[in-house]
Design an enzyme around this catalytic site. Sequence first.
Site: not given
Ligand code: G3I
Length: 451
Positions: A158, A201, A237, A266, A268
Site C-alpha cells: 500500500e 501488494n 476488498h 485479500e 472478500d
Molecule cells: O489483538 C488486539 C486485541 O488485543 C485488542 O484488545 C483489540 C482492541 O482493539 O485489538 C486487537 O488488535 C486488532 C487486530 O486487528 C487483531 O484483531 C487491531 O486493533 C486492529 O486494528 C487489527 O485490524 C487489522 C487491520 O489489518 C489493521 O490495519 C485486521 O485484523 C486485518 O484484517 C487488516 O488487514 C489489512 C491487511 O493487512 C492489508 N490490507 C487491508 C486489510 C484490511 O484492513
Amino acid sequence: MSMTLRRLSRAATAGLVAAAALTAAAHSAEAADTLGSAAAGQGRYFGTAVAASHLGEADYTATLDREFSSVTPENEMKWDATEPSRGTFTFTSADRIVDHAQSQGMDVRGHTLVWHSQLPSWVGSLGASDLRTAMKDHINGLMGHYKGEIHSWDVVNEAFQDGGSGARRSSPFQDKLGDGFIEEAFRTARAADPAAKLCYNDYNTDGVNAKSNAVYNMVKDFKSRGVPIDCVGFQSHFNSNSPVPSDYRQNLQRFADLGVDVQITELDIEGSGSAQAADYTKVVEACLAVDRCTGMTVWGITDKYSWRSSGTPLLFDGNYQEKPAYDAVLSALGGSGDPGDPGDPGDPGDGTASCTATYTRTADWNSGYNGQVTITAGDEPISTWTVTVTLPAQQSVSSLWNGTPTWNGNVMTVKPSWNGTLAAGASTGFGFTAAKNGSDAAPTVGTCTAS
Ligand code: G3I
C-alpha cells in the site's frame, strides 16, 4: 527458544515440508471437492488469512485444514507484531501459523514487510539513515527467520495514494527515504531469501485506474532496470461502493504481460446470497483466465471473524456453514461439490437454519452507551433466533428494544420480540442502553442459534 536455534530447527524441517506438500498435491488430484483441491486442479492455490488466536477453535481449524492450500497470517507477521522494539524480534504467533500450515502441507504467504500501518512508533521517530538501516534489518530479520519457508512475501504494501494523483502515500519510508525505498526493500528482500517470490501488494488497484496505472509504471520500470520483483498482489476488498471492476481480468492480464505473476491476496466481497456468489464467480473466472494468476487468498474463513464482519464478506457463515458464494467459487474452480448437492451443509434447501450476530456501539456518553446487535440469517429462512450477550460485571442494562431478554448474572439471553422470522440472508436486530458504572469495556456477543 533463541532465534538462532529456531532458525536452525525451521531449516531442518524444510525437507519434510516439501514432502508434505507433494502428498497434499497428490490427494488433490483425486477428489476436487474442496477449494484447495479444486484450485490445484487448475494449477492454482486457494488460500485464506489466518489469525493465530483462532487456531484453538476446532471448527475454525477443521475448515482451514479441509478447504485451503495456502495461508497468510492476518496480523502476526506485521512490524508491530514482530519487532515491537528495535532489534527485538518476536515470532511466537507467526510461528504458530507457519508450523500449522506446514503440518498440513500448505504454502505460506508472508504479509507484510514494509507498510505504513501497524508500524511501531519507534520506526517513525528515526532519522533517514537510521530508518534505512532499520528497514533493512527488519526485512532481514523476518525473511531470515523464515528462509526457504515462505512461498511469496508482500515486500511493500500500500505505498500509493488513493484517488487520481497516482502519487506515493505519505509514510515514514516515503517521507524520509523518497521513492527509492521500494526498490531498496525489494533488493534487500531478494538477497535475504532468494527462493521467495517478492510481491508488491495494494488495494483499489483491481481495475484499470490512476492508482493501478502508477503501480503498473513502477513494475514496468523495475522490470526494465532489473530490480527484483516477481509478483503483484491485488487485495480485492469489494463491496457496493467498490464493486468487482468490469476490467478486472484485463487489469490482471496487463500486469502479467509485464512478466510478473499476479495473485489475488485479500479477497472478500460484502453481501449475501446469489449476488455475492455471482461476484465471487467473476473474480475466480478472471484469475483462471490469466495464465500468470497463480492463486487466490480470501481474507478470512468465517464471517464472524472478518475485519468487516457486519458485511458478511466471506465464504463460510458464522457457524462455518458453506454459503452460496462457497458453492459458486468451488464450481468456478471446476470442483465437484455443485450447488444443491444433497448433504452439503449450508446449501439452500438442506434445512440447516443458522444465523450470525454482530455488535456495534451506536451511541456513547460518560455514564452509558447504546449497543446494537445485528442478526443475519444464513442460507435458510429462519423462524426464530437466540443470542447471548455477556456484559462486563459492573454494567447494567436499563432498557432493551426489539428483543426479549432473560438474565443469568451478567449474561442476557435475547430472543425476538416480533422479529424472529427472517428470509435467507436477511437481517434484523435489537438495541439496548447500558450504564457503564465505571467500566467502558464492550460486551461479548456469543453464538447465534436459529431454527
Ligand atoms: O489483538 C488486539 C486485541 O488485543 C485488542 O484488545 C483489540 C482492541 O482493539 O485489538 C486487537 O488488535 C486488532 C487486530 O486487528 C487483531 O484483531 C487491531 O486493533 C486492529 O486494528 C487489527 O485490524 C487489522 C487491520 O489489518 C489493521 O490495519 C485486521 O485484523 C486485518 O484484517 C487488516 O488487514 C489489512 C491487511 O493487512 C492489508 N490490507 C487491508 C486489510 C484490511 O484492513
